[in-house]
Design a protein around this motif. Structure first.
Motif, PDB file in Angstrom:
ATOM      1  N   TYR A   1      -2.403  -7.637  -8.431  1.00 45.95           N
ATOM      2  CA  TYR A   1      -2.085  -8.062  -7.395  1.00 45.95           C
ATOM      3  C   TYR A   1      -2.861  -8.959  -6.573  1.00 45.95           C
ATOM      4  O   TYR A   1      -3.968  -8.797  -6.795  1.00 45.95           O
ATOM      5  CB  TYR A   1      -1.636  -6.832  -6.511  1.00 45.95           C
TER       6      TYR A   1
ATOM      7  N   GLN B   1       0.799  -4.962  -1.516  1.00 41.22           N
ATOM      8  CA  GLN B   1       0.870  -6.072  -0.816  1.00 41.22           C
ATOM      9  C   GLN B   1      -0.670  -6.426  -0.129  1.00 41.22           C
ATOM     10  O   GLN B   1      -1.164  -5.598   0.556  1.00 41.22           O
ATOM     11  CB  GLN B   1       1.954  -6.526   0.181  1.00 41.22           C
TER      12      GLN B   1
ATOM     13  N   GLN C   1      -3.217  -8.973   2.123  1.00 39.91           N
ATOM     14  CA  GLN C   1      -3.211 -10.016   3.122  1.00 39.91           C
ATOM     15  C   GLN C   1      -4.716 -10.395   3.525  1.00 39.91           C
ATOM     16  O   GLN C   1      -5.292  -9.461   4.315  1.00 39.91           O
ATOM     17  CB  GLN C   1      -2.632  -9.656   4.466  1.00 39.91           C
TER      18      GLN C   1
ATOM     19  N   SER D   1      -1.125  -2.893   1.875  1.00 37.83           N
ATOM     20  CA  SER D   1       0.029  -2.116   2.309  1.00 37.83           C
ATOM     21  C   SER D   1       0.109  -0.985   1.168  1.00 37.83           C
ATOM     22  O   SER D   1      -0.636  -1.035   0.226  1.00 37.83           O
ATOM     23  CB  SER D   1       1.185  -2.997   2.212  1.00 37.83           C
TER      24      SER D   1
ATOM     25  N   GLY E   1      -3.766 -11.361  -2.903  1.00 39.67           N
ATOM     26  CA  GLY E   1      -3.360 -11.984  -1.655  1.00 39.67           C
ATOM     27  C   GLY E   1      -3.125 -13.726  -1.697  1.00 39.67           C
ATOM     28  O   GLY E   1      -3.320 -14.155  -2.535  1.00 39.67           O
ATOM     29  N   GLN E   2      -2.860 -13.778  -0.368  1.00 38.86           N
ATOM     30  CA  GLN E   2      -2.482 -15.265  -0.458  1.00 38.86           C
ATOM     31  C   GLN E   2      -3.576 -16.402  -0.236  1.00 38.86           C
ATOM     32  O   GLN E   2      -3.312 -17.499  -0.291  1.00 38.86           O
ATOM     33  CB  GLN E   2      -1.563 -15.554   0.856  1.00 38.86           C
TER      34      GLN E   2
END
Length: 124
Positions: A113, A2, A4, A24, A115-116
């Motif tokens: 993956y 994950q 961020q 993470s 991030g936001q």
């Protein structure tokens, strides 16, 4: 993994910002990492990429010489130092992780993956 992203904000042209992307998990050093950006009405575009150990980097021509990507594997974090910012750098910036390189490092599909996103606004 994950991701961020943080560090975005409003800055005047010519100013600087440093973006951070915290990951993470215990396998951060197994991923190459990238930064992309997306301006309103435009497609997401490649900004920079860094290899797993930090020894190799790649940049879009539009940011070369102004932006620097780096990573700290002990902190599970990748950074994007942005200097000499221009209004055309205004966008949402995304970090991304790539587990297995398939030869298309500047393509969105290369990355597994995301991030936001964090907003960067450069005023003229």
């Amino acid at each position: 993994v994950q991701l961020q992203a943080s560090g975005g904000g409003l800055v005047q042209a010519g100013g600087s910002l440093r973006l951070s992307c915290a990951a993470s998990g215990r396998t951060f050093s197994s991923y190459s990492m990238g930064w992309f950006r997306q301006a309103p009405g435009k497609e997401r575009e490649f900004v920079a990429r860094i290899g797993r150990s930090g020894g190799s980097t790649w940049y879009a021509d539009s940011v070369k010489g102004r932006f620097t990507i780096s990573r700290d594997n002990a902190k599970n974090t990748v950074y994007l130092q942005m200097n000499s910012l221009k209004p055309e750098d205004t966008a949402v910036y995304y970090c991304a992780a790539d587990r297995f390189y398939s030869g298309t490092y500047s393509q969105v599909a290369e990355y597994d993956y995301w991030g936001q996103g964090t907003q960067v606004t450069v005023s003229s």
